[in-house]
Scaffold this motif. Structure first.
Motif, PDB file in Angstrom:
ATOM      1  N   HIS A   1     -13.606  -2.131   0.338  1.00  0.00           N
ATOM      2  CA  HIS A   1     -12.769  -1.195   1.089  1.00  0.00           C
ATOM      3  C   HIS A   1     -11.288  -1.285   0.721  1.00  0.00           C
ATOM      4  O   HIS A   1     -10.453  -0.703   1.416  1.00  0.00           O
ATOM      5  N   ASP A   2     -10.978  -1.983  -0.370  1.00  0.00           N
ATOM      6  CA  ASP A   2      -9.585  -2.155  -0.810  1.00  0.00           C
ATOM      7  C   ASP A   2      -8.715  -2.674   0.331  1.00  0.00           C
ATOM      8  O   ASP A   2      -7.663  -2.128   0.662  1.00  0.00           O
TER       9      ASP A   2
ATOM     10  N   LYS B   1      -2.526   2.792   5.004  1.00  0.00           N
ATOM     11  CA  LYS B   1      -3.124   1.469   5.169  1.00  0.00           C
ATOM     12  C   LYS B   1      -2.078   0.498   5.725  1.00  0.00           C
ATOM     13  O   LYS B   1      -1.234  -0.011   4.997  1.00  0.00           O
TER      14      LYS B   1
ATOM     15  N   GLY C   1     -11.282   2.929  10.085  1.00  0.00           N
ATOM     16  CA  GLY C   1     -11.118   3.764   8.902  1.00  0.00           C
ATOM     17  C   GLY C   1     -10.551   2.954   7.758  1.00  0.00           C
ATOM     18  O   GLY C   1      -9.412   2.481   7.836  1.00  0.00           O
ATOM     19  N   PRO C   2     -11.315   2.734   6.680  1.00  0.00           N
ATOM     20  CA  PRO C   2     -10.834   1.921   5.562  1.00  0.00           C
ATOM     21  C   PRO C   2      -9.507   2.401   4.977  1.00  0.00           C
ATOM     22  O   PRO C   2      -8.742   1.586   4.442  1.00  0.00           O
ATOM     23  N   ASP C   3      -9.228   3.690   5.114  1.00  0.00           N
ATOM     24  CA  ASP C   3      -7.964   4.204   4.579  1.00  0.00           C
ATOM     25  C   ASP C   3      -6.773   3.854   5.459  1.00  0.00           C
ATOM     26  O   ASP C   3      -5.632   4.165   5.117  1.00  0.00           O
ATOM     27  N   THR C   4      -7.015   3.166   6.596  1.00  0.00           N
ATOM     28  CA  THR C   4      -5.917   2.746   7.476  1.00  0.00           C
ATOM     29  C   THR C   4      -5.770   1.229   7.570  1.00  0.00           C
ATOM     30  O   THR C   4      -4.812   0.743   8.153  1.00  0.00           O
TER      31      THR C   4
ATOM     32  N   PHE D   1       0.822  -1.212   0.000  1.00  0.00           N
ATOM     33  CA  PHE D   1       0.000   0.000   0.000  1.00  0.00           C
ATOM     34  C   PHE D   1       0.859   1.267   0.000  1.00  0.00           C
ATOM     35  O   PHE D   1       0.446   2.289  -0.560  1.00  0.00           O
TER      36      PHE D   1
ATOM     37  N   LYS E   1      -1.078   4.521  -0.946  1.00  0.00           N
ATOM     38  CA  LYS E   1      -1.991   4.531   0.201  1.00  0.00           C
ATOM     39  C   LYS E   1      -1.193   4.214   1.465  1.00  0.00           C
ATOM     40  O   LYS E   1      -1.411   3.183   2.113  1.00  0.00           O
TER      41      LYS E   1
END
Length: 465
Positions: free
Chosen positions: A259-260, A149, A223-226, A141, A146
């Motif tokens: 959510h990737d 993540k 949090g999906p971004d984490t 990621f 990203k």
């Protein structure tokens, strides 16, 4: 199966071995004080379904060593494969070099793996494979823009290994408390223990949707971004063999895609025939992004493990100066790799997966005979991998308190089962269970032997409660 004469130690020699074991050998996950006054059980050899101690006493191996000896003990062809490879090339690392055994095994595993899981990173065991998977997910990621993540979600009571990263993913507080602080970023969601989910009644599919959705709730809360990955075993080992409800993994796959988040199938126990398929994700019809595996790859004849990655995860590591700064001296060891290839040949030649699929219902049915005992609350699992949960009250499902569990499992059951001729596992990570995972060559006669020993010992155990 070739049978060799039993070589046993004399009484004096056996006592000396036991004393030396207590004085010098630090046994794993073991209360060493137990053996200050009692002899250390010492296993000298194995043949087929059975192991023998230094006194020549025979025990049915109901745990395949430690969910490992798929093809059974004493397989000469696997020992010969190791001998031949050691003569040709005993060792060479995979650090910017390759050797034929690792190349051939990687290709073979990629062939067995589902979807586009074509890239194999070799380790020496399962904990290292889990460690590898988390590190690769973090870097993946970062390389794909990203960088936040990095977190992982795993399940309550799940065991994923002892290295600090893998231990952080593990969901067993008692396994972690002495080693904290651990690696930050690991969080838990409920597992699939349907026996302890009365609010869902008899609706197994509804429970499965709820359990998968709880993982999504954990992703959303953090949090999906984490969140980088979700780590799940196809059948969860710790807690006593929790199988997935119908549709569970399909819903989990949808959640991870939404959510990737990478879906990691931790198959250290469940791969290589334990459930009747080479990889357990095939049994439950899902394609993960990463598979971690070990144990049964060589049937335990030499140590090896692997993290298997999809082409998508590998792609950014193939660009320019990028690389994965991670590795193990003995990962993909030539001897272990060659033994794994011989073991997989044996799987195909003897049809071990088909044997498990043909006999798994009989194994379950034989164990379910134990339901007539008042102490047996639940029999659950899949393939040749089962847990029997013990209770004080079958109607209310009341379990044992900590003191009762201590007296039942460590004070009686573990020793009594072994003395009765069955090597298996009595465990209370979660509720008290007996776990069974016999070699994949087991048939009805072995199932009956297991059931008869369990019946006798559990009947006696009930009188001690």
């Amino acid at each position: 199966m070739t049978t060799t004469p039993i070589e046993t130690a004399g009484a004096g020699e056996d006592d000396q071995l036991s004393r030396s074991a207590y004085d010098h050998l630090w046994m794993h996950f073991t209360r060493m004080s137990t053996f200050e006054t009692e002899p250390v059980p010492t296993i000298a050899r194995g043949d087929g379904m059975y192991i023998y101690d230094t006194n020549g006493r025979k025990y049915l191996d109901g745990l395949a060593g430690l969910f490992v000896v798929q093809a059974g003990h004493g397989r000469v062809e696997l020992a010969e494969a190791a001998y031949k490879q050691a003569q040709e090339l005993a060792f060479f690392p995979l650090w910017a070099h390759a050797h034929p055994a690792a190349i051939e095994l990687a290709e073979r595993l990629a062939h067995y793996a589902p979807g586009d899981l074509n890239r194999i990173f070799f380790t020496t065991g399962g904990g290292e494979a889990v460690e590898t998977a988390w590190k690769a997910a973090k870097q993946y990621f970062k390389l794909t823009g990203k960088p936040m993540k990095h977190k992982v979600i795993s399940r309550s009571i799940a065991y994923h290994g002892t290295p600090h990263g893998a231990l952080s993913i593990t969901g067993i507080p008692d396994a972690k408390k002495y080693f904290e602080p651990l690696v930050p970023g690991a969080f838990r969601a409920p597992n699939t223990n349907f026996y302890r989910a009365p609010e869902h009644g008899d609706d197994l599919e509804a429970f499965g949707r709820w359990a998968a959705d709880q993982i999504e709730q954990a992703i959303l809360f953090e949090g999906p971004d984490t969140v980088a990955a979700v780590f799940v075993e196809p059948v969860q080992n710790s807690g006593g063999c929790f199988p997935p409800p119908p549709g569970y993994f399909q819903r989990l796959r949808e959640i991870c895609d939404r959510h990737d988040v990478l879906l990691v199938s931790d198959e250290v126990i469940c791969a290589f025939g334990r459930l009747g398929t080479m990889f357990a994700c095939d049994k439950f019809d899902y394609v993960p992004d990463i598979i971690t595996c070990a144990k049964g790859m060589t049937s335990g004849y030499s140590p090896i493990g692997a993290a298997i990655f999809s082409d998508r995860i590998m792609e950014p590591f193939l660009q320019g100066s990028q690389y994965f700064p991670h590795g193990y001296t003995f990962g993909g060891h030539p001897v272990s790799a060659r033994v794994a290839l011989a073991n997989l040949d044996l799987f195909e030649r003897e049809g071990l997966n088909d044997h498990v699929l043909a006999n798994e219902d009989a194994f379950r049915a034989t164990l379910e005979k134990l339901y007539d005992l008042p102490i047996v609350g639940d029999v659950r699992g899949n393939g040749y991998f089962y847990g029997i949960e013990m209770v004080k009250d079958k109607t209310t499902k009341e379990t044992f308190d900590a003191d009762e569990s201590e007296r039942l499992l460590r004070g009686f059951l573990s020793k009594a089962l072994f003395e009765a001729g069955l090597y298996c596992r009595a465990d209370d990570r979660g509720d008290p269970v007996i776990q069974l995972s016999p070699p994949l060559i087991a048939d009805q006669a072995h199932f009956d032997e297991i059931e008869q020993i369990l019946r006798s010992v559990l009947t006696e155990a009930w009188t001690k409660i």
